[in-house]
Design an enzyme around this catalytic site. Structure first.
Site, PDB file in Angstrom:
ATOM      1  CB  SER A  66       1.124  -8.703   0.959  1.00 42.75           C
ATOM      2  OG  SER A  66       1.744  -8.220   2.120  1.00 42.75           O
ATOM      3  CB  CYS A 117      -7.671  -5.523   8.465  1.00 39.45           C
ATOM      4  SG  CYS A 117      -6.536  -6.921   8.612  1.00 39.45           S
ATOM      5  CB  CYS A 159      -2.007  -1.024   9.758  1.00 41.40           C
ATOM      6  SG  CYS A 159      -3.137  -1.249   8.393  1.00 41.40           S
ATOM      7  CB  CYS A 204      -0.748  -4.247  12.000  1.00 38.27           C
ATOM      8  SG  CYS A 204      -0.796  -5.958  11.442  1.00 38.27           S
ATOM      9  CB  CYS A 221      -1.946  -1.509  -4.184  1.00 40.26           C
ATOM     10  SG  CYS A 221      -2.000  -1.970  -2.460  1.00 40.26           S
ATOM     11  CD  GLU A 232      -9.214   4.727   0.299  1.00 43.06           C
ATOM     12  OE1 GLU A 232      -9.759   5.834   0.346  1.00 43.06           O
ATOM     13  OE2 GLU A 232      -8.144   4.486   0.884  1.00 43.06           O
ATOM     14  CG  HIS A 279       6.032  -4.615   9.596  1.00 41.03           C
ATOM     15  ND1 HIS A 279       6.400  -3.910   8.469  1.00 41.03           N
ATOM     16  CD2 HIS A 279       4.823  -5.150   9.317  1.00 41.03           C
ATOM     17  CE1 HIS A 279       5.446  -4.014   7.556  1.00 41.03           C
ATOM     18  NE2 HIS A 279       4.486  -4.765   8.041  1.00 41.03           N
ATOM     19  CB  CYS A 284       2.793   1.917   1.524  1.00 38.65           C
ATOM     20  SG  CYS A 284       2.777   0.238   1.994  1.00 38.65           S
TER      21      CYS A 284
HETATM   22  S1  SF4 Z   1      -1.085  -4.264   8.065  1.00 40.12           S
HETATM   23 FE1  SF4 Z   1      -2.374  -5.603   6.809  1.00 40.12          FE
HETATM   24  S2  SF4 Z   1      -2.835  -7.330   8.205  1.00 40.12           S
HETATM   25 FE2  SF4 Z   1      -2.097  -5.662   9.529  1.00 40.12          FE
HETATM   26  S3  SF4 Z   1      -3.996  -4.580  10.148  1.00 40.12           S
HETATM   27 FE3  SF4 Z   1      -3.205  -3.544   8.279  1.00 40.12          FE
HETATM   28  S4  SF4 Z   1      -4.345  -4.506   6.600  1.00 40.12           S
HETATM   29 FE4  SF4 Z   1      -4.522  -5.865   8.396  1.00 40.12          FE
END
Ligand code: SF4
Length: 391
Positions: free
Chosen positions: A205, A117, A124, A121, A110, A97, A229, A348
């Site tokens: 980032s 990933c 996320c 995290c 973005c 996306e 964070h 986000c």
């Molecule tokens: S915040 Fe960024 S680095 Fe962390 S799991 Fe999500 S996409 Fe990956």
């Protein structure tokens, strides 16, 4: 070496230096690279035959030895606040996306750098999808090319012009885990024959891969944002597991080095997602201000955007304001990100795309599934054995 028809390079994958090498390899002058880039990135032309200043013979040679391949745009979603989200189908059936966020004086795109990933995290939504593969430079650049094309088309329909002024690598994936492809894409974004964006308007980032921040410092001058964070290791270990490998002190040192090198790199942007009752206390704010004292910083507070299955909640607005006030009182530069595009899940941290998970997590889950089918049999045997003495 002349590329073969069977292994045609996608010219979107090559920056100017790469294209110059490609043209040399097919027996042409390297300056053809800038001519081709002019067509592709300034005129939006992908058909070699339409590139009329290249000469008929060269156009035929290009068609034989190369391609200009873009992912397929599958879905466009338009938020009532003007945010646009595109789902792009990548080779292999996955999709990523890309989100465009218009504001009064700028338009931020973005973009994603990986399909999923690996970094897990905990707050996320991309992490929940697992990981399939890195995007190629062309697939990263294609997101910008497409967005510009779609916005131009929309402007022709509505008369309302929207321009991409900023590009941030804050979509799906960790760009520094896909270093070569991401930095090649950056080179195309900054090149005057490419998208011609200023260094300050392209932001990488990272969640904090320390050696790669040092490598980035040697490679390019773009702005750096760090997903922080949490103000201490105990908390950050839980939110960003990568912290166990590269703890905060090492990360801050890498950021100091990043700024020390070049005068045009002036600040680090720290992303700080506001999680209710987790990282949003007064003490957390004070600790955050303290650890960043000697680093020129912008702190970007991001109200958490919940996604299905998450246990986290967004900090209340009053708490976010209080957190910001504590930071400001200690001399920090703070912005609170407005939530945009949440009616189309483009806010986000909400990007999910479509990921055919091939990560170790997927293998673990597959193993669990296998064990779950084997387990009842094992249990039955044990139960029978246990039952016998009591029979
Ligand atoms: S915040 Fe960024 S680095 Fe962390 S799991 Fe999500 S996409 Fe990956």
């Amino acid at each position: 070496m002349m590329p073969t028809a069977a292994s045609k390079p996608n010219l979107f994958d090559l920056d100017r230096a790469g294209l110059a090498r490609f043209f040399t390899d097919i027996g042409e002058k390297p300056y053809r690279a800038t001519q081709l880039m002019g067509w592709v990135y300034h005129e939006g032309v992908r058909d070699f035959e339409a590139m009329t200043n290249l000469g008929k013979g060269l156009r035929a040679k290009l068609a034989e030895h190369a391609e200009l391949q873009l992912p397929e745009m599958q879905v466009e979603q338009r938020s009532k606040d003007g945010t646009r989200k595109w789902l792009l189908k990548m080779a292999g059936g996955n999709a990523v996306e890309t989100v465009f966020i218009p504001e009064a004086k700028r338009g931020t795109l973005c973009i994603s750098s990986q399909v999923g990933c690996t970094l897990d995290c905990t707050f996320c939504s991309t992490a929940q999808q697992g990981f399939n593969r890195n995007l190629t430079a062309g697939e990263i650049v294609a997101q910008v090319w497409y967005a510009r094309h779609m916005l131009a088309k929309e402007a022709a329909e509505t008369g309302r012009e929207r321009i991409i002024t900023n590009v941030v690598f804050m979509g799906m994936g960790e760009p520094l885990s896909n270093f070569d492809q991401a930095t090649t894409a950056v080179s195309i974004l900054l090149d005057d024959f490419g998208f011609g964006l200023s260094k300050r308007r392209v932001t990488i980032s990272t969640s904090g891969i320390v050696p790669r921040i040092d490598e980035l410092r040697e490679t390019t001058d773009v702005a750096l944002a760090v997903s922080l964070h949490a103000p201490n290791d105990a908390l950050r270990d839980q939110l960003v597991p990568l912290n166990k490998k590269y703890p905060i002190a090492e990360l801050l040192d890498a950021c100091r080095r990043y700024l020390a090198d070049k005068s045009q790199r002036t600040t680090i942007t720290w992303e700080y997602v506001m999680l209710d009752g987790v990282n949003d206390s007064d003490a957390n704010a004070r600790e955050l201000a303290k650890i960043l004292t000697d680093i020129p910083s912008k702190i970007n507070l991001i109200p958490f955007n919940p996604f299905p299955g998450t246990a986290f909640k967004r900090s209340p607005n009053a708490r976010i304001q209080r957190f910001a006030d504590i930071l400001v009182a200690r001399g920090c530069m703070v912005t609170t990100r407005r939530t945009r595009g949440d009616d189309i899940d483009a806010a986000c941290g909400q990007l999910v795309g479509r990921v055919d998970d091939r990560s170790r997590r997927a293998q673990r889950m597959e193993k669990h599934r296998e064990e779950a089918t084997i387990m009842p049999l094992k249990k039955m045997r044990v139960n029978r054995a246990q039952a016998t003495p009591h029979a």
